[in-house]
Design an enzyme around this catalytic site. Structure first.
Site, PDB file in Angstrom:
ATOM      1  N   PRO A   1     -15.781   1.991  28.420  1.00  0.00           N
ATOM      2  CA  PRO A   1     -14.491   1.423  27.993  1.00  0.00           C
ATOM      3  C   PRO A   1     -14.663   0.180  27.126  1.00  0.00           C
ATOM      4  CG  PRO A   1     -14.873   1.001  30.330  1.00  0.00           C
ATOM      5  CD  PRO A   1     -16.002   1.869  29.857  1.00  0.00           C
TER       6      PRO A   1
ATOM      7  N   GLU B   1     -19.621   1.512  38.787  1.00  0.00           N
ATOM      8  CA  GLU B   1     -19.262   0.305  38.022  1.00  0.00           C
ATOM      9  C   GLU B   1     -19.795   0.373  36.594  1.00  0.00           C
ATOM     10  OE1 GLU B   1     -17.212  -2.193  38.501  1.00  0.00           O
ATOM     11  OE2 GLU B   1     -16.673  -1.129  40.322  1.00  0.00           O
TER      12      GLU B   1
ATOM     13  N   ARG C   1     -14.451  20.341  16.124  1.00  0.00           N
ATOM     14  CA  ARG C   1     -13.362  20.811  15.241  1.00  0.00           C
ATOM     15  C   ARG C   1     -13.627  20.513  13.775  1.00  0.00           C
ATOM     16  NH1 ARG C   1      -8.428  21.706  16.985  1.00  0.00           N
ATOM     17  NH2 ARG C   1      -7.478  20.952  15.067  1.00  0.00           N
TER      18      ARG C   1
ATOM     19  N   ASP D   1      -4.544  18.104   9.891  1.00  0.00           N
ATOM     20  CA  ASP D   1      -4.233  17.547  11.208  1.00  0.00           C
ATOM     21  C   ASP D   1      -3.844  16.069  11.129  1.00  0.00           C
ATOM     22  OD1 ASP D   1      -4.499  19.623  12.956  1.00  0.00           O
ATOM     23  OD2 ASP D   1      -6.612  19.258  13.400  1.00  0.00           O
TER      24      ASP D   1
HETATM   25  N1  SAM Z   1     -16.813  -1.417  35.321  1.00  0.00           N
HETATM   26  C1  SAM Z   1     -16.691  -0.829  34.012  1.00  0.00           C
HETATM   27  C2  SAM Z   1     -15.922  -1.770  33.097  1.00  0.00           C
HETATM   28  O1  SAM Z   1     -15.020  -2.441  33.574  1.00  0.00           O
HETATM   29  O2  SAM Z   1     -16.204  -1.793  31.872  1.00  0.00           O
HETATM   30  C3  SAM Z   1     -15.980   0.507  34.082  1.00  0.00           C
HETATM   31  C4  SAM Z   1     -16.808   1.576  34.712  1.00  0.00           C
HETATM   32  S1  SAM Z   1     -16.009   3.143  34.735  1.00  0.00           S
HETATM   33  C5  SAM Z   1     -15.229   3.144  36.311  1.00  0.00           C
HETATM   34  C6  SAM Z   1     -17.309   4.280  34.936  1.00  0.00           C
HETATM   35  C7  SAM Z   1     -17.775   4.978  33.672  1.00  0.00           C
HETATM   36  O3  SAM Z   1     -16.711   5.715  33.109  1.00  0.00           O
HETATM   37  C8  SAM Z   1     -18.234   4.080  32.537  1.00  0.00           C
HETATM   38  O4  SAM Z   1     -19.572   3.661  32.715  1.00  0.00           O
HETATM   39  C9  SAM Z   1     -18.075   4.963  31.332  1.00  0.00           C
HETATM   40  O5  SAM Z   1     -19.192   5.807  31.139  1.00  0.00           O
HETATM   41  C10 SAM Z   1     -16.863   5.801  31.708  1.00  0.00           C
HETATM   42  N2  SAM Z   1     -15.612   5.346  31.092  1.00  0.00           N
HETATM   43  C11 SAM Z   1     -14.587   4.748  31.703  1.00  0.00           C
HETATM   44  N3  SAM Z   1     -13.573   4.476  30.860  1.00  0.00           N
HETATM   45  C12 SAM Z   1     -13.975   4.928  29.646  1.00  0.00           C
HETATM   46  C13 SAM Z   1     -13.383   4.938  28.352  1.00  0.00           C
HETATM   47  N4  SAM Z   1     -12.185   4.405  28.145  1.00  0.00           N
HETATM   48  N5  SAM Z   1     -14.085   5.495  27.349  1.00  0.00           N
HETATM   49  C14 SAM Z   1     -15.320   6.008  27.541  1.00  0.00           C
HETATM   50  N6  SAM Z   1     -15.936   6.028  28.747  1.00  0.00           N
HETATM   51  C15 SAM Z   1     -15.281   5.502  29.790  1.00  0.00           C
END
Ligand code: SAM
Length: 251
Positions: free
Chosen positions: A88, A115, A153, A168
């Site tokens: 994220p 996490e 795509r 698109d």
């Molecule tokens: N503790 C992290 C933070 O606050 O940045 C979030 C961890 S999340 C619960 C677990 C995993 O989900 C991440 O390591 C990532 O690989 C994936 N993930 C979560 N949200 C994402 C997003 N918006 N885009 C891409 N991957 C995401």
């Protein structure tokens, strides 16, 4: 194009990879998706892939060793493969990023859980970090699948109608025009007359204006970067775009 996905939950991909466009793209040899279970690269009898965070606090962190081992074993000596950490905190995944990724013959995608992954994965293994939106998922698997779908795509030969991806939403920085199909009247709601006219020039003009109008209404921010003709600009000007400080003043 080849995708290598590193995950603790490879079965999450089973359904999405076995349907529709993505399934056909694999059958026709346009893409191949290789799922690698990070656990298979973890040492010890228990194959532990996560541990408590240094410094305390809740949750678990994915250990670096199995992720490095998995990616290094699979990529071997091949150079130049983007190693993408889904996160994220990454750069936002957009049509432009999908287009950029579609130019590579191979992509590696690392899916975090818990996490997240040990920071050394981000610093010393990943070459790119991508977020699919400003929200937090439980894991990177759905995000990786979004990347695989959107990139696939764009590959030549994947879509039955080669013009489809071209038109698109987002391809030219605009949202796409509305679509209608049979019946011509449904519950008393008709299809715009122009679409039934057979006049291709008028249909093309209507669609372009609809795309401009709905982008202005829903995502005016996109217009700043869209590829616009003089005719588009004249049409948008009639709708009051761009807004000038003057036009914001109360009359
Ligand atoms: N503790 C992290 C933070 O606050 O940045 C979030 C961890 S999340 C619960 C677990 C995993 O989900 C991440 O390591 C990532 O690989 C994936 N993930 C979560 N949200 C994402 C997003 N918006 N885009 C891409 N991957 C995401």
């Amino acid at each position: 194009m080849r995708f290598d996905v590193f995950t603790l939950f490879p079965e999450m991909f089973t359904g999405p990879l076995q349907e529709s466009i993505i399934k056909r793209a694999q059958e026709r040899g346009l893409i191949s998706v290789h799922l690698h279970n990070i656990r298979d690269y973890a040492a010890g009898r228990h194959r532990i892939t996560d541990d408590a965070p240094y410094g305390g606090g809740g949750g678990m962190v994915m250990k670096p060793e199995p992720i490095f081992a998995a990616v290094e074993a699979v990529l071997g000596d091949e150079k130049g493969v983007p190693v993408i950490l889904l996160s994220p905190q990454g750069r936002l995944f957009t049509h432009q990023v999908a287009k950029e990724l579609s130019r590579h013959p191979r992509l590696a995608l690392i899916c975090g859980r818990y996490e997240g992954v040990d920071e050394r994965v981000r610093e010393h293994l990943a070459t790119d970090e991508i977020s699919i939106g400003d929200y937090v998922l439980s894991g990177g698997e759905l995000a990786a699948m979004v990347v695989i779908d959107a990139v696939t795509r764009l590959l030549p030969g994947v879509l039955g109608d080669p013009g489809a991806a071209f038109e698109d939403s987002h391809a030219w920085g605009l949202l796409e025009y509305p679509h209608y199909t049979r019946p011509a009247v449904f519950r008393g709601w008709g299809v715009p007359e122009v679409l039934l006219s057979g006049n291709h020039a008028a249909i093309a003009r209507w669609r372009r204006e609809q795309a401009l109008r709905r982008t202005l209404e829903r995502r005016p921010d996109l217009l700043e970067r869209a590829v616009l003709t003089e005719e588009d600009r004249a049409f948008l000007a009639r709708l009051g775009w761009p807004k000038t400080p003057e036009s914001d003043k109360p009359t």
